[in-house]
Design a protein around this motif. Structure first.
Motif, PDB file in Angstrom:
ATOM      1  N   SER A 178       0.817  -1.411  -0.043  1.00 31.97           N
ATOM      2  CA  SER A 178       0.014  -0.050  -0.015  1.00 31.97           C
ATOM      3  C   SER A 178       0.715   1.203  -0.092  1.00 31.97           C
ATOM      4  O   SER A 178       0.711   2.274  -0.639  1.00 31.97           O
ATOM      5  N   LEU A 179       2.099   1.244   0.770  1.00 31.29           N
ATOM      6  CA  LEU A 179       2.941   2.338   0.654  1.00 31.29           C
ATOM      7  C   LEU A 179       3.363   2.598  -0.613  1.00 31.29           C
ATOM      8  O   LEU A 179       3.533   3.914  -0.948  1.00 31.29           O
ATOM      9  N   GLU A 180       3.819   1.669  -1.472  1.00 28.64           N
ATOM     10  CA  GLU A 180       4.529   1.701  -2.747  1.00 28.64           C
ATOM     11  C   GLU A 180       3.328   2.172  -3.583  1.00 28.64           C
ATOM     12  O   GLU A 180       3.577   3.296  -4.538  1.00 28.64           O
ATOM     13  N   LYS A 181       1.922   1.728  -3.504  1.00 31.00           N
ATOM     14  CA  LYS A 181       0.910   2.130  -4.484  1.00 31.00           C
ATOM     15  C   LYS A 181       0.564   3.852  -4.124  1.00 31.00           C
ATOM     16  O   LYS A 181       0.602   4.460  -5.042  1.00 31.00           O
ATOM     17  N   LEU A 182       0.565   4.365  -2.881  1.00 37.30           N
ATOM     18  CA  LEU A 182       0.465   5.536  -2.536  1.00 37.30           C
ATOM     19  C   LEU A 182       1.473   6.556  -3.031  1.00 37.30           C
ATOM     20  O   LEU A 182       1.229   7.680  -3.463  1.00 37.30           O
ATOM     21  N   GLN A 183       2.606   6.100  -2.816  1.00 37.30           N
ATOM     22  CA  GLN A 183       3.941   6.873  -3.305  1.00 37.30           C
ATOM     23  C   GLN A 183       3.606   7.066  -4.966  1.00 37.30           C
ATOM     24  O   GLN A 183       4.125   8.153  -5.467  1.00 37.30           O
ATOM     25  N   LYS A 184       3.173   5.966  -5.725  1.00 36.56           N
ATOM     26  CA  LYS A 184       2.967   6.307  -7.079  1.00 36.56           C
ATOM     27  C   LYS A 184       1.733   7.216  -7.487  1.00 36.56           C
ATOM     28  O   LYS A 184       1.876   7.810  -8.601  1.00 36.56           O
ATOM     29  N   GLU A 185       1.143   7.319  -6.640  1.00 37.87           N
ATOM     30  CA  GLU A 185      -0.141   8.381  -6.652  1.00 37.87           C
ATOM     31  C   GLU A 185       0.259   9.708  -6.236  1.00 37.87           C
ATOM     32  O   GLU A 185      -0.643  10.583  -6.137  1.00 37.87           O
ATOM     33  N   GLY A 186       1.454   9.826  -5.997  1.00 39.40           N
ATOM     34  CA  GLY A 186       2.009  11.111  -5.501  1.00 39.40           C
ATOM     35  C   GLY A 186       2.162  11.638  -3.691  1.00 39.40           C
ATOM     36  O   GLY A 186       2.068  12.907  -3.662  1.00 39.40           O
ATOM     37  N   MET A 187       1.967  10.540  -3.141  1.00 42.35           N
ATOM     38  CA  MET A 187       2.030  10.819  -1.666  1.00 42.35           C
ATOM     39  C   MET A 187       3.307  11.458  -1.052  1.00 42.35           C
ATOM     40  O   MET A 187       4.236  11.066  -1.521  1.00 42.35           O
ATOM     41  N   LYS A 188       3.201  12.528  -0.528  1.00 37.10           N
ATOM     42  CA  LYS A 188       4.551  13.338   0.057  1.00 37.10           C
ATOM     43  C   LYS A 188       4.500  13.138   1.675  1.00 37.10           C
ATOM     44  O   LYS A 188       5.517  13.172   2.149  1.00 37.10           O
ATOM     45  N   GLU A 189       3.323  13.090   2.264  1.00 40.60           N
ATOM     46  CA  GLU A 189       3.375  12.842   3.652  1.00 40.60           C
ATOM     47  C   GLU A 189       2.046  11.709   3.809  1.00 40.60           C
ATOM     48  O   GLU A 189       1.323  11.498   2.848  1.00 40.60           O
ATOM     49  N   LEU A 190       2.148  11.183   5.192  1.00 39.15           N
ATOM     50  CA  LEU A 190       1.283  10.215   5.457  1.00 39.15           C
ATOM     51  C   LEU A 190       0.568  10.289   6.772  1.00 39.15           C
ATOM     52  O   LEU A 190       1.110  10.641   7.748  1.00 39.15           O
ATOM     53  N   VAL A 191      -0.633   9.804   6.826  1.00 40.98           N
ATOM     54  CA  VAL A 191      -1.556   9.492   8.097  1.00 40.98           C
ATOM     55  C   VAL A 191      -1.366   7.922   8.401  1.00 40.98           C
ATOM     56  O   VAL A 191      -2.224   7.446   7.639  1.00 40.98           O
ATOM     57  N   LEU A 192      -1.011   7.580   9.326  1.00 42.57           N
ATOM     58  CA  LEU A 192      -1.045   6.231   9.580  1.00 42.57           C
ATOM     59  C   LEU A 192      -1.986   6.059  10.805  1.00 42.57           C
ATOM     60  O   LEU A 192      -1.852   6.533  12.032  1.00 42.57           O
TER      61      LEU A 192
END
Length: 532
Positions: free
Chosen positions: A222-236
């Motif tokens: 999921s982390l890799e998928k979100l990074q491909k979608e442009g994620m720069k910051e994360l709410v865990l």
């Protein structure tokens, strides 16, 4: 009088047998709670003689196994709240939950009026491949008729589950048409990850519900998928995550922390200090990070949060966590049961033990969360700092404490709207979830046009007519529902919409809708500087 003496002696005799078994047995890897039989070489002793005498000579019929279980359970209450005995009949389910999978056909079902209804079908699973669909009604499983005969959920599970590769025949009703299916059972995942999606153009969101053997793998995908979608910051989101396998939390922490930083260490009287450190470059070592917790976040969740807080890597948002800082190992017993025994405490990188006190007894220990609520800790920020424990300073100068859970950096009060007394009436008989199923099946074409739960959340509006139908449904189910005001109607629409989304996208759909307007998520976005 003799019977009373036996009742007094039994717990002591069981304690002796278990302790001998522990010292003669072998230890597991410290965080993988599956083990073999520990009692193969234990000689027959007084305990067995007592049980044989009860079995052979006692005046009435009695379950000797039940006596033994009671004695063990009572003995363990004198240790700590997390050393537990797991009877053989419960062990399979416990191990399946930790393994993150079981063997079956891959459907969720519910029983309405003595009929088994398929609620959802796992995409790509055995039932999906065979052709089953939500709304199908199961009439027979093998030679067993399961409709109209007081069928129970446990019996259905027993019929549908079985070893991978074996086949099961079912007959279903789809509308008025009876249809046969043969399904080849397979591995069915018990997902640790509920949702992973973009909150906005740059902020990703991941929610974990536990730490099982598959959690790190699910997280990384999921982390890799979100990074491909442009994620720069994360709410865990670890709210209500009760923990699980500590190694999985360590692996995830390593993705956020640079170098070989200490993540956690464990130590006990018979367990020498063992350190867990970063081992590789992480996938998200620099992006901004917010971690959400509450009073239901425990154990491995607190390991992860404690490491990130001690290293000033994340902002912890929410309410003080549960406070479980004990490490268990699981040992198999001769009769197929298991003992999960506390063998060590864990400590955060700064040396904090976050285990809350349990010296006043197990009942008081488990009631402590209720006491927090009654004393205002759910709505008062000052009550969320457990300052009774030793104080520590992070490198950035932040004060953190041990002794009673992880205190948040930013407090978010409990949303009292979620326990509105009128709306809560609909939960008594699962009226919202049950009606959502019927409404979804009757109006399926309305929902299949939405490609993602994010699109559904943005574009779909619950109609007043649907809410009126829901109220009528609840009233027909013997619930007394008063007229709703505007605020209650809005809340009910949101709950109903989230359950409709769950019908199509399971947990991810539910959380995409339910997170809309969530106070903790709004706070996280504000901290990250892009509250949109």
């Amino acid at each position: 009088m003799k019977n009373k003496k036996l009742q007094i002696l039994l717990p002591l005799l069981f304690a002796f047998a278990v302790i001998v078994g522990i010292f003669l047995g072998y230890r597991l890897h410290s965080n993988m709670p599956i083990a073999g039989n520990m009692f193969r070489n234990v000689s027959r002793g007084s305990l067995s003689e007592v049980l044989d005498l009860i079995r052979a000579r006692y005046v009435d019929n009695v379950s000797v196994d039940s006596l033994g279980n009671t004695a063990i359970e009572e003995m363990l209450t004198k240790l700590d709240p997390h050393s537990i005995y797991i009877p053989a009949e419960d062990l399979r389910g416990v191990n399946e939950d930790l393994a993150g999978r079981f063997e079956g056909i891959g459907v969720e079902f519910n029983i309405f009026k003595d009929t088994v209804h398929v609620l959802t079908v796992l995409k790509g699973g055995p039932s999906d491949q065979a052709g089953l669909s939500p709304g199908d009604r199961i009439i027979t499983v093998g030679d067993s008729v399961v409709a109209g005969n007081n069928i129970t959920s446990d019996r259905i599970r027993g019929l549908l589950r079985g070893p991978r590769g074996t086949k099961v025949s079912v007959n279903i009703l789809r509308g008025a048409r009876k249809m046969p299916f043969t399904i080849t059972r397979g591995f069915i995942p018990l997902y640790s990850l509920d949702a992973a999606y973009m909150l906005n153009n740059t902020t990703g969101y991941i929610r974990l519900n536990k730490f099982a053997e598959s959690t790190y793998e699910e997280f990384m995908a999921s982390l890799e998928k979100l990074q491909k979608e442009g994620m720069k910051e994360l709410v865990l989101d670890l709210r209500d995550n009760g923990g699980g396998i500590m190694d999985e939390a360590v692996e995830i922490a390593d993705e956020f922390l640079p170098g070989d930083k200490l993540i956690v260490y464990t130590e006990g009287k018979h367990s020498p200090r063992r350190e867990y450190k970063g081992r590789r470059p992480g996938l998200f070592e620099e992006g901004k990070l917010v971690l959400l917790m509450n009073e239901g976040s425990a154990s491995a969740s607190e390991v992860l949060a404690g490491a990130l807080q001690d290293w000033d890597r994340a902002t912890i948002v929410g309410r003080r966590s549960f406070g479980k800082g004990l490490v268990q190992e699981q040992y198999g017993l001769k009769d197929g049961a298991a003992l999960r025994l506390t063998v060590a405490r864990y400590y955060t990188p700064l040396g904090r033990s976050i285990q809350k006190p349990y010296e006043d007894g197990i009942d008081k220990y488990h009631d402590e969360i209720l006491e927090r609520y009654q004393h205002g800790a759910f709505v008062n920020a000052d009550s969320n700092v457990y300052a009774n424990g030793k104080a520590f300073k992070t490198a950035a100068g932040k004060s953190v404490y041990g002794g009673g859970g992880i205190s948040p950096d930013v407090f978010v009060a409990f949303d009292t709207l979620n326990i509105d007394t009128t709306v809560s009436l609909f939960y008594r008989k699962n009226s919202i979830g049950n009606f959502a199923y019927w409404y979804y099946i009757a109006n399926k074409t309305q929902f299949t046009k939405y490609a993602t739960p994010v699109q559904f959340n943005k574009e779909y509006e619950v109609s007043d007519d649907a809410i009126n139908q829901l109220i009528d449904f609840a009233r027909k189910d013997s619930l007394v529902i008063p007229n709703l005001n505007e605020k209650e109607t809005v809340m009910l629409k949101k709950r109903f919409k989230s359950m409709l989304a769950r019908q199509q996208w399971r947990n991810e759909g539910y959380y995409v809708v339910n997170n809309e307007g969530d106070p903790a998520i709004r706070k996280a976005e504000a901290i990250l500087g892009n509250n949109k």
